[in-house]
Scaffold this motif. Sequence first.
Motif, PDB file in Angstrom:
ATOM      1  N   ASP A  87       0.839  -1.194   0.187  1.00  0.00           N
ATOM      2  CA  ASP A  87      -0.003   0.026  -0.082  1.00  0.00           C
ATOM      3  C   ASP A  87       0.868   1.322   0.071  1.00  0.00           C
ATOM      4  O   ASP A  87       0.485   2.364  -0.707  1.00  0.00           O
ATOM      5  CB  ASP A  87      -0.931  -0.012   1.107  1.00  0.00           C
ATOM      6  CG  ASP A  87      -2.130  -1.036   1.161  1.00  0.00           C
ATOM      7  OD1 ASP A  87      -2.211  -1.725   0.040  1.00  0.00           O
ATOM      8  OD2 ASP A  87      -2.613  -1.367   2.084  1.00  0.00           O
ATOM      9  N   TYR A  88       1.847   1.306   0.691  1.00  0.00           N
ATOM     10  CA  TYR A  88       2.959   2.494   0.736  1.00  0.00           C
ATOM     11  C   TYR A  88       3.523   2.693  -0.707  1.00  0.00           C
ATOM     12  O   TYR A  88       3.728   3.761  -1.053  1.00  0.00           O
ATOM     13  CB  TYR A  88       3.824   2.200   1.837  1.00  0.00           C
ATOM     14  CG  TYR A  88       3.343   3.099   3.313  1.00  0.00           C
ATOM     15  CD1 TYR A  88       2.390   2.755   3.920  1.00  0.00           C
ATOM     16  CD2 TYR A  88       4.316   4.105   3.458  1.00  0.00           C
ATOM     17  CE1 TYR A  88       2.134   3.621   5.179  1.00  0.00           C
ATOM     18  CE2 TYR A  88       4.089   4.820   4.414  1.00  0.00           C
ATOM     19  CZ  TYR A  88       3.098   4.540   5.326  1.00  0.00           C
ATOM     20  OH  TYR A  88       2.782   5.223   6.572  1.00  0.00           O
ATOM     21  N   ILE A  89       3.897   1.535  -1.222  1.00  0.00           N
ATOM     22  CA  ILE A  89       4.602   1.695  -2.571  1.00  0.00           C
ATOM     23  C   ILE A  89       3.746   2.007  -3.432  1.00  0.00           C
ATOM     24  O   ILE A  89       4.003   3.007  -4.187  1.00  0.00           O
ATOM     25  CB  ILE A  89       4.939   0.214  -2.909  1.00  0.00           C
ATOM     26  CG1 ILE A  89       6.144  -0.354  -2.131  1.00  0.00           C
ATOM     27  CG2 ILE A  89       5.486   0.092  -4.345  1.00  0.00           C
ATOM     28  CD1 ILE A  89       6.636  -1.811  -2.251  1.00  0.00           C
ATOM     29  N   ALA A  90       2.334   1.891  -3.440  1.00  0.00           N
ATOM     30  CA  ALA A  90       1.469   2.065  -4.269  1.00  0.00           C
ATOM     31  C   ALA A  90       1.325   3.737  -4.212  1.00  0.00           C
ATOM     32  O   ALA A  90       0.993   4.579  -4.971  1.00  0.00           O
ATOM     33  CB  ALA A  90       0.033   1.469  -4.131  1.00  0.00           C
ATOM     34  N   LEU A  91       1.156   4.184  -2.624  1.00  0.00           N
ATOM     35  CA  LEU A  91       0.920   5.715  -2.637  1.00  0.00           C
ATOM     36  C   LEU A  91       1.918   6.373  -2.910  1.00  0.00           C
ATOM     37  O   LEU A  91       1.777   7.605  -3.221  1.00  0.00           O
ATOM     38  CB  LEU A  91       0.831   5.772  -0.942  1.00  0.00           C
ATOM     39  CG  LEU A  91       0.517   7.073  -0.232  1.00  0.00           C
ATOM     40  CD1 LEU A  91      -0.720   7.534  -0.692  1.00  0.00           C
ATOM     41  CD2 LEU A  91       0.624   7.000   1.176  1.00  0.00           C
ATOM     42  N   TYR A  92       3.304   5.797  -2.883  1.00  0.00           N
ATOM     43  CA  TYR A  92       4.507   6.658  -3.073  1.00  0.00           C
ATOM     44  C   TYR A  92       5.020   5.924  -4.410  1.00  0.00           C
ATOM     45  O   TYR A  92       6.271   6.008  -4.753  1.00  0.00           O
ATOM     46  CB  TYR A  92       5.479   6.648  -2.285  1.00  0.00           C
ATOM     47  CG  TYR A  92       4.864   7.201  -0.697  1.00  0.00           C
ATOM     48  CD1 TYR A  92       4.826   8.722  -0.781  1.00  0.00           C
ATOM     49  CD2 TYR A  92       4.586   6.961   0.226  1.00  0.00           C
ATOM     50  CE1 TYR A  92       4.420   9.648   0.311  1.00  0.00           C
ATOM     51  CE2 TYR A  92       4.111   7.247   1.305  1.00  0.00           C
ATOM     52  CZ  TYR A  92       3.903   8.753   1.376  1.00  0.00           C
ATOM     53  OH  TYR A  92       3.520   9.412   2.355  1.00  0.00           O
ATOM     54  N   SER A  93       4.267   5.664  -5.169  1.00  0.00           N
ATOM     55  CA  SER A  93       4.773   4.975  -6.470  1.00  0.00           C
ATOM     56  C   SER A  93       5.861   5.477  -7.406  1.00  0.00           C
ATOM     57  O   SER A  93       6.669   5.042  -8.261  1.00  0.00           O
ATOM     58  CB  SER A  93       3.390   4.374  -7.544  1.00  0.00           C
ATOM     59  OG  SER A  93       2.876   5.460  -7.827  1.00  0.00           O
ATOM     60  N   LYS A  94       5.591   7.049  -7.669  1.00  0.00           N
ATOM     61  CA  LYS A  94       6.601   7.762  -8.271  1.00  0.00           C
ATOM     62  C   LYS A  94       8.001   7.674  -7.588  1.00  0.00           C
ATOM     63  O   LYS A  94       8.868   8.086  -8.335  1.00  0.00           O
ATOM     64  CB  LYS A  94       5.977   9.348  -8.201  1.00  0.00           C
ATOM     65  CG  LYS A  94       6.115   9.986  -7.007  1.00  0.00           C
ATOM     66  CD  LYS A  94       5.701  11.464  -7.288  1.00  0.00           C
ATOM     67  CE  LYS A  94       5.593  12.325  -5.966  1.00  0.00           C
ATOM     68  NZ  LYS A  94       5.227  13.699  -6.437  1.00  0.00           N
ATOM     69  N   TRP A  95       8.335   7.158  -6.593  1.00  0.00           N
ATOM     70  CA  TRP A  95       9.296   7.202  -6.117  1.00  0.00           C
ATOM     71  C   TRP A  95      10.262   5.691  -6.276  1.00  0.00           C
ATOM     72  O   TRP A  95      11.304   5.312  -5.756  1.00  0.00           O
ATOM     73  CB  TRP A  95       9.681   7.405  -4.607  1.00  0.00           C
ATOM     74  CG  TRP A  95       8.915   8.588  -4.289  1.00  0.00           C
ATOM     75  CD1 TRP A  95       7.814   8.943  -3.549  1.00  0.00           C
ATOM     76  CD2 TRP A  95       9.428   9.955  -4.659  1.00  0.00           C
ATOM     77  NE1 TRP A  95       7.898  10.280  -3.352  1.00  0.00           N
ATOM     78  CE2 TRP A  95       8.638  11.027  -4.164  1.00  0.00           C
ATOM     79  CE3 TRP A  95      10.761  10.442  -5.349  1.00  0.00           C
ATOM     80  CZ2 TRP A  95       8.653  12.287  -4.256  1.00  0.00           C
ATOM     81  CZ3 TRP A  95      10.727  11.772  -5.673  1.00  0.00           C
ATOM     82  CH2 TRP A  95       9.995  12.806  -5.039  1.00  0.00           C
ATOM     83  N   PHE A  96       9.370   4.803  -6.958  1.00  0.00           N
ATOM     84  CA  PHE A  96       9.712   3.474  -7.120  1.00  0.00           C
ATOM     85  C   PHE A  96       9.806   3.034  -8.602  1.00  0.00           C
ATOM     86  O   PHE A  96       9.203   3.612  -9.383  1.00  0.00           O
ATOM     87  CB  PHE A  96       8.924   2.435  -6.230  1.00  0.00           C
ATOM     88  CG  PHE A  96       9.042   2.562  -4.951  1.00  0.00           C
ATOM     89  CD1 PHE A  96       9.950   1.725  -4.396  1.00  0.00           C
ATOM     90  CD2 PHE A  96       8.226   3.361  -4.250  1.00  0.00           C
ATOM     91  CE1 PHE A  96      10.261   1.761  -2.900  1.00  0.00           C
ATOM     92  CE2 PHE A  96       8.380   3.439  -2.809  1.00  0.00           C
ATOM     93  CZ  PHE A  96       9.280   2.633  -2.310  1.00  0.00           C
ATOM     94  N   ASN A  97      10.884   2.092  -8.856  1.00  0.00           N
ATOM     95  CA  ASN A  97      11.015   1.299 -10.156  1.00  0.00           C
ATOM     96  C   ASN A  97      10.728  -0.131  -9.800  1.00  0.00           C
ATOM     97  O   ASN A  97      11.011  -0.588  -8.462  1.00  0.00           O
ATOM     98  CB  ASN A  97      12.154   1.257 -10.660  1.00  0.00           C
ATOM     99  CG  ASN A  97      12.471   2.579 -11.653  1.00  0.00           C
ATOM    100  OD1 ASN A  97      11.268   3.041 -12.018  1.00  0.00           O
ATOM    101  ND2 ASN A  97      13.744   2.824 -11.998  1.00  0.00           N
ATOM    102  N   ALA A  98      10.016  -0.947 -10.519  1.00  0.00           N
ATOM    103  CA  ALA A  98       9.929  -2.416 -10.287  1.00  0.00           C
ATOM    104  C   ALA A  98      10.627  -3.050 -11.633  1.00  0.00           C
ATOM    105  O   ALA A  98       9.990  -3.428 -12.528  1.00  0.00           O
ATOM    106  CB  ALA A  98       8.444  -2.747 -10.446  1.00  0.00           C
ATOM    107  N   PRO A  99      11.818  -3.200 -11.609  1.00  0.00           N
ATOM    108  CA  PRO A  99      12.738  -3.981 -12.749  1.00  0.00           C
ATOM    109  C   PRO A  99      12.350  -5.218 -12.776  1.00  0.00           C
ATOM    110  O   PRO A  99      12.595  -5.567 -13.856  1.00  0.00           O
ATOM    111  CB  PRO A  99      14.128  -3.522 -12.116  1.00  0.00           C
ATOM    112  CG  PRO A  99      14.413  -3.181 -10.749  1.00  0.00           C
ATOM    113  CD  PRO A  99      12.900  -2.647 -10.583  1.00  0.00           C
ATOM    114  N   LEU A 100      11.888  -5.833 -11.686  1.00  0.00           N
ATOM    115  CA  LEU A 100      11.631  -7.303 -11.930  1.00  0.00           C
ATOM    116  C   LEU A 100      10.297  -7.391 -11.259  1.00  0.00           C
ATOM    117  O   LEU A 100       9.849  -6.902 -10.423  1.00  0.00           O
ATOM    118  CB  LEU A 100      12.486  -8.401 -11.011  1.00  0.00           C
ATOM    119  CG  LEU A 100      13.869  -8.130 -11.558  1.00  0.00           C
ATOM    120  CD1 LEU A 100      14.812  -9.010 -10.409  1.00  0.00           C
ATOM    121  CD2 LEU A 100      14.089  -8.883 -13.091  1.00  0.00           C
ATOM    122  N   THR A 101       9.317  -8.329 -11.885  1.00  0.00           N
ATOM    123  CA  THR A 101       8.028  -8.668 -11.242  1.00  0.00           C
ATOM    124  C   THR A 101       8.116  -8.879  -9.834  1.00  0.00           C
ATOM    125  O   THR A 101       8.938  -9.660  -9.369  1.00  0.00           O
ATOM    126  CB  THR A 101       7.518  -9.647 -11.769  1.00  0.00           C
ATOM    127  OG1 THR A 101       7.302  -9.226 -13.457  1.00  0.00           O
ATOM    128  CG2 THR A 101       5.827  -9.811 -11.666  1.00  0.00           C
TER     129      THR A 101
END
Length: 135
Positions: A87-101
């Motif tokens: 939920d926090y990753i989704a809330l701050y999604s612009k600060w993350f990359n997901a290079p692997l599923t």
Amino acid sequence: MKLQITDPTYIRTIYDGLVSGSLHKDNTSALPAGLVGIYEEALPPESNVDKRKKFSEFFAVWALLKKEVSAAFVSQLLGWTEKRVLDYIALYSKWFNAPLTGKYVLYHERFRSFVLQKISHAQFATYNEAIINLG
């Protein structure tokens, strides 16, 4: 003439602000003061101690990690549920990359540096030791 390159994160933030209406093209005083301004705006207000503490804990762990990891790994470090981490990753999604599923990493080294400057030495040591012990 000196060429000044603008960071893509800053441009993205300005674009998102214009689209959402939180920024207006004729009000340059509302623009964040560079990347640090963007990062400072992302912090919960100092008056909301609990939210600010959770934000700090969450990003301190991510800032110390050197490669992409799963939400399950981070949930063990924080003592949170995996759903809460997601939920926090989704809330701050612009600060993350997901290079692997299913694995995430902080998007930007400058943000990582900003977070590390904001945490205490004790926080740094605690999470660093937890990462070492869990890894």
